[in-house]
Design an enzyme around this catalytic site. Structure first.
Site, mmCIF file in Angstrom:
data_model
loop_
_atom_site.group_PDB
_atom_site.id
_atom_site.type_symbol
_atom_site.label_atom_id
_atom_site.label_comp_id
_atom_site.label_asym_id
_atom_site.label_seq_id
_atom_site.Cartn_x
_atom_site.Cartn_y
_atom_site.Cartn_z
ATOM 1 N N VAL A 9 -58.467 -38.114 -18.252
ATOM 2 C CA VAL A 9 -59.766 -37.519 -18.545
ATOM 3 C C VAL A 9 -60.017 -36.437 -17.507
ATOM 4 C CG1 VAL A 9 -60.751 -39.518 -19.715
ATOM 5 C CG2 VAL A 9 -61.015 -39.320 -17.266
ATOM 6 N N SER A 10 -60.401 -35.270 -17.995
ATOM 7 C CA SER A 10 -60.619 -34.155 -17.078
ATOM 8 C C SER A 10 -62.068 -33.701 -17.051
ATOM 9 C CB SER A 10 -59.712 -32.975 -17.454
ATOM 10 O OG SER A 10 -59.911 -32.613 -18.797
ATOM 11 N N THR A 11 -62.876 -34.201 -17.981
ATOM 12 C CA THR A 11 -64.285 -33.811 -18.013
ATOM 13 C C THR A 11 -65.160 -35.051 -18.105
ATOM 14 O OG1 THR A 11 -64.367 -33.636 -20.430
ATOM 15 C CG2 THR A 11 -63.734 -31.646 -19.206
ATOM 16 N N GLN A 14 -65.388 -37.170 -21.463
ATOM 17 C CA GLN A 14 -64.256 -37.964 -21.936
ATOM 18 C C GLN A 14 -64.286 -39.310 -21.226
ATOM 19 O OE1 GLN A 14 -61.022 -35.420 -20.695
ATOM 20 N NE2 GLN A 14 -61.016 -34.304 -22.628
#
Length: 173
Positions: A9-11, A14
């Site tokens: 997950v990068s944000t 998410q």
């Protein structure tokens, strides 16, 4: 034989739980979740992420690596292609939740290998193109907001002026 789920997950919008729930709803029996949070798949190769390194260390021949989609492995074309091929060379089976694709390296037929490799390349290119398009749209939105002088103030600080000054004062002493 183990079946880990690799999630990235990068944000903030998410979630790891969502990726596991989707995998289990698709019928995967996940033994454990290996996850990197807050890491870009475009700029950071899987083997350079903390849990990505762990994943490479733990996977053995016959293991099944589950990913929601290949973009969780990365958003860089070369990195995704190299990663999937390396895992297949090691005898690891890579399966996607979306579309239930399997990349196992088992076929010896050159035509099937070519089709498999073309599919990997297409999916990796799509992941990179989506990431670049999202970044460009974000940049365009920020530029538009900045053109309206009073509208764009940048990201809100995650601390107060008093907290900033307290930390700054502590660093001086």
């Amino acid at each position: 034989m183990q079946t880990p789920l690799y999630a990235r997950v990068s944000t903030a919008d998410q979630t790891l739980a969502h990726q596991r729930t989707q995998a289990e709803a698709a019928g995967f029996k996940v033994d454990q979740v290996v996850a990197d949070e807050g890491v870009s798949g475009l700029t950071t190769a899987l083997q350079d992420r903390p849990q990505g390194r762990r994943l490479f260390d733990m996977l053995r021949r016959g293991d099944v690596l589950v990913v929601r989609w290949v973009d969780r492995l990365g958003r860089n074309y070369a990195d995704v292609c190299d990663t999937i091929r390396e895992l297949m060379r090691r005898g690891v089976i890579v399966r996607t939740v979306i579309s239930n694709l399997t990349f196992d390296g088992a076929t010896k037929d050159p035509m099937q290998q070519a089709v498999r490799d073309a599919l990997i390349g297409f999916m990796a290119a799509t992941a990179q193109a989506q990431a670049e398009a999202s970044k460009e749209a974000q940049r365009a939105g920020i530029d538009h907001a900045r053109s309206r002088e009073d509208a764009y103030r940048g990201r809100q600080p995650s601390f107060t002026r008093e907290q900033f000054e307290a930390v700054q004062g502590a660093l001086v002493h």
